[in-house]
Design a protein around this motif. Structure first.
Motif, PDB file in Angstrom:
ATOM      1  N   ASP A   1      23.615 -30.457  19.440  1.00 37.08           N
ATOM      2  CA  ASP A   1      24.401 -31.759  19.375  1.00 37.08           C
ATOM      3  C   ASP A   1      25.609 -31.939  20.179  1.00 37.08           C
ATOM      4  OD1 ASP A   1      24.900 -34.236  18.423  1.00 37.08           O
ATOM      5  OD2 ASP A   1      25.390 -33.462  16.342  1.00 37.08           O
TER       6      ASP A   1
ATOM      7  N   HIS B   1      29.737 -31.282  11.528  1.00 28.77           N
ATOM      8  CA  HIS B   1      29.031 -30.659  10.540  1.00 28.77           C
ATOM      9  C   HIS B   1      28.075 -29.600  10.944  1.00 28.77           C
ATOM     10  CE1 HIS B   1      25.916 -32.409  13.315  1.00 28.77           C
ATOM     11  NE2 HIS B   1      26.723 -33.520  13.653  1.00 28.77           N
TER      12      HIS B   1
ATOM     13  N   HIS C   1      22.098 -31.819  10.556  1.00 27.77           N
ATOM     14  CA  HIS C   1      23.138 -32.046   9.542  1.00 27.77           C
ATOM     15  C   HIS C   1      23.131 -31.115   8.537  1.00 27.77           C
ATOM     16  CE1 HIS C   1      23.301 -36.492  11.543  1.00 27.77           C
ATOM     17  NE2 HIS C   1      24.220 -35.572  11.928  1.00 27.77           N
TER      18      HIS C   1
ATOM     19  N   THR D   1      29.751 -28.769  14.884  1.00 31.58           N
ATOM     20  CA  THR D   1      30.144 -29.650  15.788  1.00 31.58           C
ATOM     21  C   THR D   1      31.527 -30.161  15.716  1.00 31.58           C
ATOM     22  OG1 THR D   1      29.846 -31.827  14.571  1.00 31.58           O
ATOM     23  CG2 THR D   1      27.831 -30.915  15.766  1.00 31.58           C
TER      24      THR D   1
ATOM     25  N   GLU E   1      33.574 -33.433  16.668  1.00 31.07           N
ATOM     26  CA  GLU E   1      33.284 -34.777  17.294  1.00 31.07           C
ATOM     27  C   GLU E   1      34.140 -35.725  16.913  1.00 31.07           C
ATOM     28  OE1 GLU E   1      29.494 -36.502  15.795  1.00 31.07           O
ATOM     29  OE2 GLU E   1      28.946 -34.515  14.853  1.00 31.07           O
TER      30      GLU E   1
ATOM     31  N   GLU F   1      31.597 -34.534  21.703  1.00 30.63           N
ATOM     32  CA  GLU F   1      31.240 -33.601  20.619  1.00 30.63           C
ATOM     33  C   GLU F   1      30.653 -32.467  21.395  1.00 30.63           C
ATOM     34  OE1 GLU F   1      27.592 -35.132  18.976  1.00 30.63           O
ATOM     35  OE2 GLU F   1      28.111 -33.732  17.265  1.00 30.63           O
TER      36      GLU F   1
HETATM   37 MN   LIG Z   1      26.716 -34.617  15.544  1.00 35.87          MN
END
Ligand SMILES: [Mn+2]
Length: 366
Positions: A236, A300, A307, A327, A329, A343
């Protein structure tokens, strides 16, 4: 690196230990990522039933051969088609193996299945809602999992570098989305970790804007939030770039978010509580006067799901452990103006954290 058999046995023994602690002699798993984690199965529509002594993999004829190839040490039980349905099958196994207390995943089992299962089970078997029994084990990634997330992050980085070359006034958000997803797959991803976000100009104030037909203009900020899946594991990343020279306000807001994001990377380490990490980052944005424009949490967990635990937000009392992948972000979103987010996906270590996504973070002007 331990081999796959040892890894799977270790995972299953952790889950069995959890069952024992909760006095369960059966555990019925429905969560896809949880099932993959304890079995290696990459398909869908299949279930696992653990008893203290036996392991059943409940699937249907579409997947039986695949289960034989991918999973080991399971007794394969077919349901559907020529066999009884799922609830009857689970009930039959519980009755046959004299299960007294079977846990079910309260966040995955629907009320409909619950009702049917309750009716099918004999009276001596109790259905007990449980949560987090596999998710807890999934929190700490092993070496093999980290290697896969690293690769998923590398694919995202390579894709970002490539797609930067295509962004210019006249291209649509939708075109950028298609290129991001196509290039991730060309770079080895099996798919995207979540629906790609491309938010340009005033649409940047929508944190989860889906790509539209909006045409990119000179002076736009463009927020790109995307991730790859590699052998089941996600990455991510979000970067915000500027098409043409940024104005004063764009520069100001960008640097606040960048400072906050870097504060997050400096603060994360094993032992910090999710809400404390969130607070340290939020402070930077609050001090700059934009606190009310950062509405979501800091980050997360990332793994088999995009997630997952641990979540980093104002309420999270989860203490980060070494081996967690999360992450970082932060963002600022100003209605009718635009916004941005930066992020990275990072690996939490004893002393700090290691950033797995490496795309540059100084404001890129295209
Ligand atoms: Mn994310």
């Amino acid at each position: 690196m331990t081999n796959l058999t040892e890894t799977m046995e270790l995972r299953r023994s952790r889950v069995l230990k959890g069952m024992e602690e909760q006095g369960l002699d059966g555990l019925f798993l429905m969560g896809e990522a949880n099932i993959r984690y304890v079995s290696g199965f990459t398909g869908g529509d299949s279930y696992v039933l653990f008893t203290s002594k036996k392991r059943f993999f409940i699937t249907d004829s579409r997947y039986t051969e695949q289960v034989e190839q991918e999973c080991f040490s399971f007794e394969i039980v077919e349901h559907r088609g020529n066999s009884p349905g799922l609830e009857e099958t689970v009930a039959r196994l519980c009755n046959e193996y004299h299960i007294k207390k079977i846990g079910f995943e309260q966040n995955f089992l629907t009320y409909e299945i619950y009702e049917k299962l309750s009716r099918a089970l004999e009276e001596k078997t109790n259905l007990v809602p449980v949560s987090g029994m596999v998710e807890e084990a999934r929190l700490v990634k092993d070496e093999g999992e980290i290697a896969l997330i690293r690769k998923a992050a590398e694919i995202a980085d390579e894709t970002f570098t490539y797609v930067l070359g295509l962004i210019k006034p006249g291209i649509k958000e939708k075109d950028i989305e298609i290129e991001l997803e196509y290039q991730m797959k060309k770079n080895g991803a099996s798919g995207t970790a979540f629906p790609t976000i491309v938010a340009s100009g005033p649409r940047g104030s929508l944190p989860h804007a889906l790509p539209s037909q909006r045409v990119i203009k000179q002076g736009d900020f463009i927020t790109l939030d995307f991730g790859a899946v590699y052998q089941g594991y996600c990455s991510d990343i979000t970067r915000t770039v500027c098409v043409g020279e940024p104005n004063q306000k764009q520069k100001e807001i960008y640097h606040i978010v960048l400072e906050a994001q870097e504060k997050g990377l400096q603060s994360l380490r094993a032992g910090i509580m999710g809400k404390d990490a969130d607070k340290l980052v939020r402070n930077v944005i609050e001090k700059a006067g934009y606190g009310s424009y950062f509405g979501h949490g800091l980050g997360h967990g990332v793994g088999l799901e995009i997630h997952e635990e641990p979540f980093l937000n104002k309420r999270s009392e989860k203490v980060l452990t070494s081996g967690a992948v999360v992450t970082v972000e932060p963002g600022i979103y100003l209605p009718n103006w635009g916004g941005l987010r930066i992020e990275d996906t990072v690996l939490v270590t004893q002393k700090g954290c290691e950033t797995l996504t490496h795309s540059p973070k100084e404001l890129i002007v295209l």
